[in-house]
Design a protein around this motif. Sequence first.
Motif, PDB file in Angstrom:
ATOM      1  N   ARG A 178     -19.395  33.063  -0.901  1.00  0.00           N
ATOM      2  CA  ARG A 178     -20.042  31.758  -0.710  1.00  0.00           C
ATOM      3  C   ARG A 178     -19.999  30.942  -1.993  1.00  0.00           C
ATOM      4  N   PHE A 230      -8.936  25.785  10.367  1.00  0.00           N
ATOM      5  CA  PHE A 230     -10.096  25.215   9.692  1.00  0.00           C
ATOM      6  C   PHE A 230     -11.295  25.273  10.631  1.00  0.00           C
ATOM      7  N   GLY A 231     -12.427  25.700  10.118  1.00  0.00           N
ATOM      8  CA  GLY A 231     -13.677  25.688  10.866  1.00  0.00           C
ATOM      9  C   GLY A 231     -13.585  26.472  12.157  1.00  0.00           C
ATOM     10  N   LEU A 252     -14.203  31.836  12.064  1.00  0.00           N
ATOM     11  CA  LEU A 252     -14.470  30.589  11.344  1.00  0.00           C
ATOM     12  C   LEU A 252     -13.639  30.503  10.052  1.00  0.00           C
ATOM     13  N   HIS A 253     -12.919  29.415   9.910  1.00  0.00           N
ATOM     14  CA  HIS A 253     -12.076  29.152   8.740  1.00  0.00           C
ATOM     15  C   HIS A 253     -10.888  30.112   8.607  1.00  0.00           C
ATOM     16  N   ARG A 307      -9.290  33.975   3.880  1.00  0.00           N
ATOM     17  CA  ARG A 307     -10.383  34.111   2.898  1.00  0.00           C
ATOM     18  C   ARG A 307     -10.976  35.514   2.935  1.00  0.00           C
ATOM     19  N   HIS A 315     -11.747  24.533   0.621  1.00  0.00           N
ATOM     20  CA  HIS A 315     -13.145  24.256   1.000  1.00  0.00           C
ATOM     21  C   HIS A 315     -14.038  24.233  -0.254  1.00  0.00           C
ATOM     22  N   TYR A 318     -16.590  23.930  -3.177  1.00  0.00           N
ATOM     23  CA  TYR A 318     -18.026  23.790  -3.441  1.00  0.00           C
ATOM     24  C   TYR A 318     -18.199  23.227  -4.854  1.00  0.00           C
ATOM     25  N   ASN A 331     -22.135  16.702   7.665  1.00  0.00           N
ATOM     26  CA  ASN A 331     -20.957  17.511   8.022  1.00  0.00           C
ATOM     27  C   ASN A 331     -19.957  16.583   8.703  1.00  0.00           C
ATOM     28  N   VAL A 334     -13.257  16.608   4.293  1.00  0.00           N
ATOM     29  CA  VAL A 334     -14.542  17.008   4.868  1.00  0.00           C
ATOM     30  C   VAL A 334     -15.610  16.933   3.777  1.00  0.00           C
ATOM     31  N   TRP A 372     -19.478  18.187   3.258  1.00  0.00           N
ATOM     32  CA  TRP A 372     -20.472  19.068   3.895  1.00  0.00           C
ATOM     33  C   TRP A 372     -21.590  19.434   2.932  1.00  0.00           C
ATOM     34  N   MET A 387     -29.185  30.457   6.149  1.00  0.00           N
ATOM     35  CA  MET A 387     -27.936  31.119   5.746  1.00  0.00           C
ATOM     36  C   MET A 387     -28.256  32.225   4.742  1.00  0.00           C
ATOM     37  N   GLU A 413     -13.794  18.689   0.728  1.00  0.00           N
ATOM     38  CA  GLU A 413     -12.725  19.612   1.089  1.00  0.00           C
ATOM     39  C   GLU A 413     -11.451  18.860   1.469  1.00  0.00           C
TER      40      GLU A 413
HETATM   41  O1  TA6 Z   1     -16.477  22.590   6.226  1.00  0.00           O
HETATM   42  C1  TA6 Z   1     -17.758  22.543   6.733  1.00  0.00           C
HETATM   43  C2  TA6 Z   1     -18.035  23.796   7.532  1.00  0.00           C
HETATM   44  O2  TA6 Z   1     -17.061  23.979   8.509  1.00  0.00           O
HETATM   45  C3  TA6 Z   1     -19.450  23.701   8.083  1.00  0.00           C
HETATM   46  O3  TA6 Z   1     -19.477  23.442   9.457  1.00  0.00           O
HETATM   47  C4  TA6 Z   1     -20.122  24.976   7.652  1.00  0.00           C
HETATM   48  O4  TA6 Z   1     -20.243  25.917   8.639  1.00  0.00           O
HETATM   49  C5  TA6 Z   1     -19.289  25.402   6.480  1.00  0.00           C
HETATM   50  O5  TA6 Z   1     -17.995  24.937   6.681  1.00  0.00           O
HETATM   51  C6  TA6 Z   1     -19.334  26.819   5.988  1.00  0.00           C
HETATM   52  O6  TA6 Z   1     -18.714  27.710   6.842  1.00  0.00           O
HETATM   53  P1  TA6 Z   1     -18.857  29.257   6.562  1.00  0.00           P
HETATM   54  O7  TA6 Z   1     -18.011  29.935   7.606  1.00  0.00           O
HETATM   55  O8  TA6 Z   1     -18.326  29.510   5.184  1.00  0.00           O
HETATM   56  O9  TA6 Z   1     -20.299  29.564   6.697  1.00  0.00           O
END
Ligand code: TA6
Length: 284
Positions: free
Chosen positions: A65, A75-76, A83-84, A88, A158, A160, A203, A233, A235, A245, A260
């Motif tokens: 994270r 993506f997403g 997810l994603h 990763r 993505h 941060y 978002n 993006v 977020w 989370m 992103e």
């Molecule tokens: O890019 C934004 C996003 O897709 C959000 O919807 C949020 O869920 C974030 O990424 C983080 O995703 P993750 O799978 O790392 O918790």
Amino acid sequence: MGAAPVFEVTSGAGNLPRLTLVAPDGARAEIYQYGAQVVSWIPAGGQDRLFLSRASQFRSGAPIRGGIPVAFPQFGAFGTLPLHGLVRLMLWEFGGAESIRDQASAVFRLHDTEASRELWPHPFQAELTVSIGGNRLQTTLAVTNPGAEPFSFTAALHTYLGVSEISRSAIKGLTGLTYRDSAAGGVQKRETAPQVDFTGEVNRTYFAAPADTLLVTPQSTTIIRKAGFSDIVVWNPGAEKCAAMPDLEPDDYRRFVCVEAVTVAEPVQLAPGKRWQGSQTLLA
Ligand code: TA6
């Protein structure tokens, strides 16, 4: 090959291999082979510009994270994959580092495995190049299709970005663009505000975004410059989602914003033997 490379591979959190890269001017980055994930970037003479959660897990099967997760081939949640996407959560191979003039760079490589083909039945080669020096961090994702069939994918870097207080941070450069507001059920809107402010969850996917997006805080301005990626993006989970989370501390939503470089609106179609490349440059 220029001057001697300055890098070191050590055992990082969770005993995962971590590369430390140092440019001739002292600019510094830390990158985990797991996910080829940059987790720290300190521009020359500066402070870390990336956010890394203190509650992050560092173990196989969980995403780290913070830093710059690489999303590919999805993506997403826009598809049937986790997810994603897949990469990763995969261990990339460290392909070497070098120092040329004032820049130091490192390359990481990955290809499909039996496990990846079970979820996504395509052979692929991915390469992430990380380059630092002065006030600049460049990450370049290249994808090659070595197979006999075309495939399509979406992808993201993505990122941060660390901020000292989200409510005093703003994103500029997106006025006039159409965006999908995922925090409001996915409706499409047009950005009329001069900047994106943060008073709750944000978002948004801004389509066909220009090369430069700016993060402006009381302390600094960071340019996020993309090439090859079409969308941006923005977020931030806001207080409520952040609290839910487990790999973020309750107040962490105040400490970062993700900006992103993404290609999601129109997936990339990659023919056999072809290569696609997208990059993101952060200028502190
Ligand atoms: O890019 C934004 C996003 O897709 C959000 O919807 C949020 O869920 C974030 O990424 C983080 O995703 P993750 O799978 O790392 O918790």
